[in-house]
Design a protein around this motif. Structure first.
Motif, PDB file in Angstrom:
ATOM      1  N   TYR A   3      15.730  -5.509 -34.869  1.00 41.92           N
ATOM      2  CA  TYR A   3      15.467  -6.937 -34.711  1.00 41.92           C
ATOM      3  C   TYR A   3      15.067  -7.650 -36.000  1.00 41.92           C
ATOM      4  O   TYR A   3      15.271  -8.845 -36.131  1.00 41.92           O
ATOM      5  CB  TYR A   3      14.372  -7.154 -33.666  1.00 41.92           C
ATOM      6  N   GLN A  23      13.282 -15.502 -26.085  1.00 42.01           N
ATOM      7  CA  GLN A  23      14.446 -14.947 -25.383  1.00 42.01           C
ATOM      8  C   GLN A  23      14.089 -13.780 -24.474  1.00 42.01           C
ATOM      9  O   GLN A  23      14.682 -13.617 -23.412  1.00 42.01           O
ATOM     10  CB  GLN A  23      15.486 -14.454 -26.396  1.00 42.01           C
ATOM     11  N   HIS A  24      13.120 -12.936 -24.891  1.00 45.61           N
ATOM     12  CA  HIS A  24      12.924 -11.654 -24.216  1.00 45.61           C
ATOM     13  C   HIS A  24      11.578 -11.459 -23.525  1.00 45.61           C
ATOM     14  O   HIS A  24      11.373 -10.425 -22.886  1.00 45.61           O
ATOM     15  CB  HIS A  24      13.128 -10.508 -25.222  1.00 45.61           C
ATOM     16  N   GLY A  30      12.796 -12.380 -19.601  1.00 43.61           N
ATOM     17  CA  GLY A  30      13.164 -11.143 -20.282  1.00 43.61           C
ATOM     18  C   GLY A  30      12.543  -9.938 -19.596  1.00 43.61           C
ATOM     19  O   GLY A  30      11.950 -10.055 -18.522  1.00 43.61           O
ATOM     20  N   THR A  34      12.079  -4.337 -23.459  1.00 39.37           N
ATOM     21  CA  THR A  34      12.639  -4.963 -24.660  1.00 39.37           C
ATOM     22  C   THR A  34      11.534  -5.634 -25.476  1.00 39.37           C
ATOM     23  O   THR A  34      11.485  -5.507 -26.699  1.00 39.37           O
ATOM     24  CB  THR A  34      13.716  -6.001 -24.289  1.00 39.37           C
TER      25      THR A  34
END
Length: 159
Positions: A3, A23-24, A30, A34
């Motif tokens: 990442y 995003q996660h 998410g 992750t």
């Protein structure tokens, strides 16, 4: 590293972390696994960059620990309603409508500063005796960065 491999500065790592968290993060749709992987890589990316800044192993380890420690505190309180979270120097300050969430703030490890009418968190090594400066004076001296909750991005489904 998956990442943060292209990040060259701490600022780039922090900016990339914010994007990835939006995003996660489980609160944003998410998954936990992750996000845990991202958190681990974040700590290592910070350490790698700090090591390149000629810090000793002990200083790098301290910076990694503090980065993780502060991130965990912020994650515990980020979604509490009506509060404002600021990073001022090496302290986290929380203001706003804190009365309804004071128990959650205590559980997250924050303390209440009566003279400043604000909650704060700091690592043990930054413990001081009650200072005489106002929160505005502290902000002016160290600078301030407001931490915003990650809002869920909702996409419209066209039918």
């Amino acid at each position: 590293m998956r990442y943060f491999k292209d990040c060259k500065t701490i600022e780039e790592v922090k900016a990339r972390y914010k994007v990835l968290a939006k995003q996660h993060h489980p609160d944003c749709g998410g998954d936990t696994a992750t996000m845990q992987e991202i958190n681990t890589e974040y700590s290592f990316a910070c350490a790698k960059i700090l090591k390149g800044e000629n810090l000793t192993d002990e200083e790098t380890s301290d910076q990694m620990r503090m980065s993780e420690e502060y991130r965990q505190v912020i994650e515990k309180i980020i979604n509490l309603p009506g509060i404002i979270i600021e990073i001022v120097g090496m302290w986290i300050w929380v203001t706003g409508n804190t009365r309804p969430v004071k128990q959650q703030l205590k559980e997250a490890g924050l303390f209440f500063a009566h003279k400043k009418v604000a909650w704060y968190y700091r690592a043990e090594e930054y413990k001081t005796k009650g200072g005489k400066k106002t929160l505005d004076e502290i902000r002016e001296k160290y600078g301030s960065e407001t931490v915003s909750p990650w809002k869920r991005q909702r996409s419209k489904v066209l039918q």
